[in-house]
Scaffold this motif. Structure first.
Motif, PDB file in Angstrom:
ATOM      1  N   ALA A   1       0.811  -1.216   0.000  1.00  0.00           N
ATOM      2  CA  ALA A   1       0.000   0.000   0.000  1.00  0.00           C
ATOM      3  C   ALA A   1       0.844   1.264   0.000  1.00  0.00           C
ATOM      4  CB  ALA A   1      -0.935   0.007   1.203  1.00  0.00           C
ATOM      5  N   ASP A   2       2.130   1.160   0.356  1.00  0.00           N
ATOM      6  CA  ASP A   2       2.997   2.335   0.432  1.00  0.00           C
ATOM      7  C   ASP A   2       3.716   2.641  -0.877  1.00  0.00           C
ATOM      8  OD1 ASP A   2       2.246   2.457   3.054  1.00  0.00           O
ATOM      9  OD2 ASP A   2       4.157   1.739   3.883  1.00  0.00           O
ATOM     10  N   VAL A   3       3.722   1.674  -1.789  1.00  0.00           N
ATOM     11  CA  VAL A   3       4.492   1.853  -3.030  1.00  0.00           C
ATOM     12  C   VAL A   3       4.027   3.089  -3.795  1.00  0.00           C
ATOM     13  CG1 VAL A   3       5.019   0.851  -5.290  1.00  0.00           C
ATOM     14  CG2 VAL A   3       5.090  -0.588  -3.236  1.00  0.00           C
ATOM     15  N   ALA A   4       2.726   3.316  -3.860  1.00  0.00           N
ATOM     16  CA  ALA A   4       2.183   4.446  -4.620  1.00  0.00           C
ATOM     17  C   ALA A   4       2.614   5.790  -4.060  1.00  0.00           C
ATOM     18  CB  ALA A   4       0.660   4.368  -4.656  1.00  0.00           C
ATOM     19  N   PHE A   5       3.054   5.830  -2.813  1.00  0.00           N
ATOM     20  CA  PHE A   5       3.420   7.085  -2.175  1.00  0.00           C
ATOM     21  C   PHE A   5       4.931   7.331  -2.171  1.00  0.00           C
ATOM     22  CE2 PHE A   5      -0.580   5.616  -0.342  1.00  0.00           C
ATOM     23  CZ  PHE A   5      -1.394   6.718  -0.604  1.00  0.00           C
ATOM     24  N   LEU A   6       5.685   6.443  -2.794  1.00  0.00           N
ATOM     25  CA  LEU A   6       7.127   6.646  -2.902  1.00  0.00           C
ATOM     26  C   LEU A   6       7.415   7.802  -3.855  1.00  0.00           C
ATOM     27  CD1 LEU A   6       8.250   2.913  -3.247  1.00  0.00           C
ATOM     28  CD2 LEU A   6       8.453   4.359  -1.207  1.00  0.00           C
ATOM     29  N   ALA A   7       8.618   8.353  -3.752  1.00  0.00           N
ATOM     30  CA  ALA A   7       9.037   9.424  -4.661  1.00  0.00           C
ATOM     31  C   ALA A   7       8.978   8.927  -6.103  1.00  0.00           C
ATOM     32  CB  ALA A   7      10.457   9.866  -4.320  1.00  0.00           C
ATOM     33  N   PRO A   8       8.669   9.826  -7.059  1.00  0.00           N
ATOM     34  CA  PRO A   8       8.599   9.399  -8.466  1.00  0.00           C
ATOM     35  C   PRO A   8       9.873   8.712  -8.939  1.00  0.00           C
ATOM     36  CG  PRO A   8       7.742  11.622  -8.214  1.00  0.00           C
ATOM     37  CD  PRO A   8       8.332  11.256  -6.890  1.00  0.00           C
ATOM     38  N   GLU A   9      11.035   9.177  -8.451  1.00  0.00           N
ATOM     39  CA  GLU A   9      12.309   8.576  -8.851  1.00  0.00           C
ATOM     40  C   GLU A   9      12.361   7.095  -8.516  1.00  0.00           C
ATOM     41  OE1 GLU A   9      13.364  12.951  -8.472  1.00  0.00           O
ATOM     42  OE2 GLU A   9      11.975  11.546  -7.534  1.00  0.00           O
ATOM     43  N   VAL A  10      11.608   6.696  -7.488  1.00  0.00           N
ATOM     44  CA  VAL A  10      11.609   5.297  -7.060  1.00  0.00           C
ATOM     45  C   VAL A  10      10.460   4.532  -7.700  1.00  0.00           C
ATOM     46  CG1 VAL A  10      11.493   3.735  -5.084  1.00  0.00           C
ATOM     47  CG2 VAL A  10      12.698   5.930  -4.869  1.00  0.00           C
ATOM     48  N   LYS A  11       9.225   4.975  -7.460  1.00  0.00           N
ATOM     49  CA  LYS A  11       8.075   4.179  -7.902  1.00  0.00           C
ATOM     50  C   LYS A  11       7.922   4.116  -9.415  1.00  0.00           C
ATOM     51  CE  LYS A  11       4.577   7.866  -7.341  1.00  0.00           C
ATOM     52  NZ  LYS A  11       4.017   7.894  -8.697  1.00  0.00           N
ATOM     53  N   ASP A  12       8.430   5.126 -10.125  1.00  0.00           N
ATOM     54  CA  ASP A  12       8.267   5.149 -11.576  1.00  0.00           C
ATOM     55  C   ASP A  12       9.458   4.570 -12.335  1.00  0.00           C
ATOM     56  OD1 ASP A  12       5.819   6.359 -11.222  1.00  0.00           O
ATOM     57  OD2 ASP A  12       6.584   8.399 -11.549  1.00  0.00           O
ATOM     58  N   TYR A  13      10.595   4.374 -11.652  1.00  0.00           N
ATOM     59  CA  TYR A  13      11.800   3.982 -12.386  1.00  0.00           C
ATOM     60  C   TYR A  13      12.546   2.787 -11.809  1.00  0.00           C
ATOM     61  CZ  TYR A  13      11.086   8.342 -14.884  1.00  0.00           C
ATOM     62  OH  TYR A  13      10.539   9.340 -15.655  1.00  0.00           O
ATOM     63  N   ASP A  14      12.255   2.391 -10.564  1.00  0.00           N
ATOM     64  CA  ASP A  14      12.795   1.146 -10.039  1.00  0.00           C
ATOM     65  C   ASP A  14      11.803   0.028 -10.336  1.00  0.00           C
ATOM     66  OD1 ASP A  14      15.266   1.908  -8.998  1.00  0.00           O
ATOM     67  OD2 ASP A  14      14.442   2.432  -7.035  1.00  0.00           O
TER      68      ASP A  14
END
Length: 276
Positions: free
Chosen positions: A191-204
């Motif tokens: 449930a926390d993945v969506a709230f990660l920084a864009p650098e993380v959730k969109d590119y890792d």
């Protein structure tokens, strides 16, 4: 003109909310000109081709693609690693795990190493480079990640002491045993993945982030299977903030003993050391 281009780059990064925009501008433009950022001269004249490449890379960074993936490399521990969107970006926090594992190797003369979820190879390859008497196996579910690890092994000249295998520890098994197993499993609660920084959730890769409902699914699986792959040695795991105690409890339930924990530079218990 060159200074003006550098200053425009800094301003664009700052306007996008990028931390340390001046440093990032130096790194980005140093990459374009083939120089190290600590010697890059902001007044250096760029060719039209270099300015075009810098503009393209800047647009990627302004979209919050991580700088290391924009320039294709990341410095970690003592070494430099190739990175891309197929692997988790190495974090300085993970150096705590490398330091702890290197000490165990030296103290107990451990020679056979396994990394579960090798990714870029930053953990295992750093250990192989630091400890010439060791050999290692890097396991990962992703063929694309294994290709990145193979490239990094060649660059660090440790490929002759490394075997890379496509492997899913939720269903596959090893027939061999190792003196030391290291892993930085996915540990972000789903449930926390969506709230990660864009650098993380969109590119890792999501597979390197999502640790299940409470973030501990991969630890439970490793606790249940890794004992069968270990000699009289050690298991060294990275932990998310606030998770070290829960991880120790998970492993205690499978007959493991926590023999140590290490804090990162922020005082977070980042590394759990276990023995079966």
């Amino acid at each position: 003109m060159a200074d003006e281009f550098f200053n425009r780059t800094v301003a664009a990064l700052a306007a996008a909310g990028i931390d340390s925009p001046r440093l990032e501008a130096r790194i980005l433009l140093a990459h374009v000109t083939g120089m190290e950022s600590n010697v890059y001269d902001p007044g250096r004249k760029l060719s039209p081709r270099q300015m075009s490449e810098a503009g393209w890379l800047l647009e990627r960074r302004l979209a919050h693609e991580p700088l290391d993936k924009v320039i294709g490399r990341r410095d970690f521990y003592k070494y430099r690693f190739v990175v891309n969107r197929e692997v988790l970006s190495p974090r300085p926090d993970s150096e705590t795990l490398v330091e702890a594992a290197a000490e165990l190797i030296a103290e107990h003369r451990l020679s056979s190493l396994l990394e579960l979820g090798v990714g870029s190879g930053c953990l295992l390859l750093s250990l192989l480079a630091d400890c010439p008497g060791t050999r290692g196996v890097g396991a990962d579910i992703s063929p694309a990640a294994l290709a990145v690890a193979a490239e990094n092994a060649r660059r660090l000249k440790v490929e002759d002491r490394l075997r890379l295998v496509e492997f899913d520890y939720f269903k596959d098994v090893f027939s061999e045993r190792f003196d030391l197993i290291v892993s930085n499993p996915p540990y972000i609660p789903s449930a926390d993945v969506a709230f990660l920084a864009p650098e993380v959730k969109d590119y890792d890769p999501l597979s390197a982030l999502d640790g299940g409902a409470d973030g501990l699914d991969h630890y439970r699986q490793i606790a249940s299977v890794a004992g069968g792959w270990l000699n009289d040695g050690y298991l060294v795991l990275e932990a998310g903030a606030g998770q070290a105690g829960d991880i120790a409890s998970v492993f205690a339930g499978s007959g493991w003993q926590t023999v140590g924990m290490r804090e990162d530079l922020n005082g977070i218990k980042r590394c759990v050391i276990l023995k079966k």
